[in-house]
Motif scaffolding. Structure first.
Motif, PDB file in Angstrom:
ATOM      1  N   THR A  24     100.913  66.163  76.910  1.00 32.49           N
ATOM      2  CA  THR A  24     100.312  64.837  76.753  1.00 32.49           C
ATOM      3  C   THR A  24     101.303  63.748  77.113  1.00 32.49           C
ATOM      4  O   THR A  24     100.983  62.779  77.797  1.00 32.49           O
ATOM      5  CB  THR A  24      99.837  64.654  75.310  1.00 32.49           C
ATOM      6  OG1 THR A  24      98.890  65.674  75.024  1.00 32.49           O
ATOM      7  CG2 THR A  24      99.191  63.281  75.122  1.00 32.49           C
ATOM      8  N   SER A  26     103.832  63.823  79.179  1.00 29.39           N
ATOM      9  CA  SER A  26     104.096  63.840  80.629  1.00 29.39           C
ATOM     10  C   SER A  26     103.022  63.097  81.388  1.00 29.39           C
ATOM     11  O   SER A  26     103.288  62.325  82.313  1.00 29.39           O
ATOM     12  CB  SER A  26     104.205  65.279  81.131  1.00 29.39           C
ATOM     13  OG  SER A  26     105.287  65.903  80.508  1.00 29.39           O
ATOM     14  N   ARG A  27     101.778  63.269  81.054  1.00 28.16           N
ATOM     15  CA  ARG A  27     100.684  62.598  81.749  1.00 28.16           C
ATOM     16  C   ARG A  27     100.717  61.088  81.514  1.00 28.16           C
ATOM     17  O   ARG A  27     100.442  60.288  82.410  1.00 28.16           O
ATOM     18  CB  ARG A  27      99.341  63.179  81.290  1.00 28.16           C
ATOM     19  CG  ARG A  27      99.038  64.573  81.907  1.00 28.16           C
ATOM     20  CD  ARG A  27      97.595  64.954  81.683  1.00 28.16           C
ATOM     21  NE  ARG A  27      97.291  65.116  80.259  1.00 28.16           N
ATOM     22  CZ  ARG A  27      97.445  66.242  79.586  1.00 28.16           C
ATOM     23  NH1 ARG A  27      97.899  67.313  80.205  1.00 28.16           N
ATOM     24  NH2 ARG A  27      97.143  66.296  78.297  1.00 28.16           N
ATOM     25  N   LYS A  28     101.058  60.674  80.261  1.00 33.79           N
ATOM     26  CA  LYS A  28     101.124  59.244  79.977  1.00 33.79           C
ATOM     27  C   LYS A  28     102.199  58.572  80.802  1.00 33.79           C
ATOM     28  O   LYS A  28     101.991  57.490  81.395  1.00 33.79           O
ATOM     29  CB  LYS A  28     101.397  59.032  78.485  1.00 33.79           C
ATOM     30  CG  LYS A  28     100.205  59.376  77.596  1.00 33.79           C
ATOM     31  CD  LYS A  28     100.559  59.136  76.125  1.00 33.79           C
ATOM     32  CE  LYS A  28      99.359  59.455  75.195  1.00 33.79           C
ATOM     33  NZ  LYS A  28      99.692  59.246  73.774  1.00 33.79           N
ATOM     34  N   THR A  30     103.494  59.568  83.477  1.00 33.32           N
ATOM     35  CA  THR A  30     103.131  59.604  84.907  1.00 33.32           C
ATOM     36  C   THR A  30     102.198  58.459  85.255  1.00 33.32           C
ATOM     37  O   THR A  30     102.333  57.769  86.279  1.00 33.32           O
ATOM     38  CB  THR A  30     102.486  60.940  85.249  1.00 33.32           C
ATOM     39  OG1 THR A  30     103.416  61.978  84.969  1.00 33.32           O
ATOM     40  CG2 THR A  30     102.073  60.995  86.732  1.00 33.32           C
TER      41      THR A  30
END
Length: 433
Positions: A24, A26-28, A30
């Motif tokens: 979670t 990592s996606r934020k 990114t």
């Protein structure tokens, strides 16, 4: 067993939450980084590349078109005006070029004269003769050879004053007369000693740094003018052969003229015609001209055949077989002004010598702004020709025989020529140039 399973399940639950949390985050990050990069890119692009408004493009284009039209119109107008101006400026340019050429020529002549004067001072010439303090009217150089003692004596006995009279003529009339001769191939030999003894007796020689020889007359001419212009400051420099009769001053043989010209008295005849007819009178008429070349102008054939008299080895330079020379003064007598003598002096090392002396002199003046004066009274024949001309009122300044290129047997006949066609002994003292 149940205990183990529950632990295993609990352990599994804890590990799964960690993995889910990590994914979670990592996606934020990114997503945030992508948005930030996009915003930064918009800001950078707007600052570096601002598109002009369409109105500005149209306005600039119209302004540029107006400027181009204005420039093209000016070019068209200027081209027409420039053509008119160019046509009008051509004569002015030609006049300016001619004036500049004359100015350069005058400066060259003055430079040559100054250098000749400097050379004379360095060579130890008398102060009064090298610095311009004493101005002479003319210098007459009588071309002679070692074997011409009898000719020299005959000239001394007729038209060339001697002793105190010669010195008086130099001082009062400004006329210098000298026999011109170089030295033999063996300098200091018997021929040179004979000339030295003769000079001690008469004092009427101008010795040249030149080896005597008939085929070296052109070189002797250059040496004479160079030496004379560095020794005496004169208006004219004359070269005459030792077998030519000359009337220097004023003709005064009234016995031949008294009853032939309107029954005038001797004094009236002399005032009427005599001064202008002699060598001094002829030269005096052209005294105001800077560069004059005076003599009997001729244009003889270029002789290409070997073995004949006056053969021209460089005949091919004068064009086709049978052509004639350019106009030049005959070699028996000619006169040049000081500027031309200085020109020869300064350029003597590069002036080309042809086989014949008179042709060489004429060639030296081809490219110079010099006035050629054809004076037929400098080439009269011996009696009866000069006698008839005198009786007709055309007094001769010089007499010789064309067939002999001088007075035939001059040592014996020049006295007769002087009696019949010459001026009196006192004529020179009554002349005013």
């Amino acid at each position: 067993m149940s205990f183990n399973k529950s632990r295993g399940a609990a352990g599994l639950g804890v590990g799964g939450d960690e993995l889910l949390f990590r994914g979670t985050i990592s996606r934020k990050w990114t997503f945030i980084l992508c948005i930030g990069s996009f915003c930064i890119g918009l800001i950078f692009t707007n600052r570096m590349w601002t598109l002009p408004e369409p109105k500005e493009i149209i306005r600039r284009s119209a302004l540029q078109v107006d400027k181009m039209n204005l420039v093209s119109g000016d070019c068209a107008q200027k081209s027409i005006v420039e053509r008119i101006n160019v046509v009008g400026e051509v004569p002015k340019t030609q006049d300016a070029i001619q004036t500049l050429d004359k100015t350069i020529s005058n400066l060259e002549m003055e430079l040559a004269s100054a250098k000749a004067t400097q050379d004379s001072m360095l060579n130890g010439a008398p102060l009064s003769e090298s610095t311009g303090k004493r101005k002479y009217f003319m210098v007459i150089g009588i071309n002679t050879a070692f074997s011409s003692r009898k000719r020299r004596d005959s000239v001394r006995a007729t038209w060339m004053p001697q002793g105190e009279k010669r010195r008086k003529m130099e001082e009062e009339k400004g006329i210098i007369i000298r026999f011109i001769i170089g030295h033999s191939a063996t300098s200091g030999g018997i021929l040179d000693r004979a000339i030295d003894a003769e000079d001690r007796k008469h004092g009427d020689f101008l010795r040249l740094d030149h080896v005597e020889g008939y085929l070296e007359l052109a070189a002797k001419t250059k040496s004479y003018f160079s030496t004379a212009v560095s020794t005496w400051d004169a208006d004219y420099y004359v070269k005459v052969d030792d077998d030519v009769h000359v009337n220097i001053g004023a003709f005064n043989n009234c016995r031949q003229l008294h009853h032939t010209i309107f029954n005038l008295t001797c004094n009236e005849i002399q005032r009427f015609m005599n001064i202008a007819a002699t060598l001094g009178g002829i030269l005096a008429r052209h005294r105001s001209k800077p560069r004059v070349y005076i003599g009997c102008m001729k244009s003889g054939p270029v002789l290409a055949q070997k073995g004949v008299r006056y053969h021209e080895p460089e005949y091919w330079k004068f064009g086709e077989w049978g052509n004639k020379y350019f106009r030049h003064a005959t070699g028996q007598l000619y006169a040049i002004s000081k500027d031309l003598a200085s020109y020869i002096s300064i350029n003597k090392h590069v002036l080309h010598k042809y086989a014949n002396e008179d042709v060489s002199l004429g060639a030296w003046f081809i490219g110079v702004d010099a006035e050629h004066i054809d004076e037929r009274r400098l080439c009269c024949g011996t009696p009866p020709d000069c006698e008839w001309k005198t009786q007709a009122g055309n007094v001769c300044a010089a007499s010789f025989d064309w067939s002999c290129s001088g007075i035939c047997k001059s040592a014996d006949r020049i006295k007769e020529v002087h009696q019949r066609c010459g001026e009196s002994a006192n004529a020179i003292w009554n002349a005013t140039f």
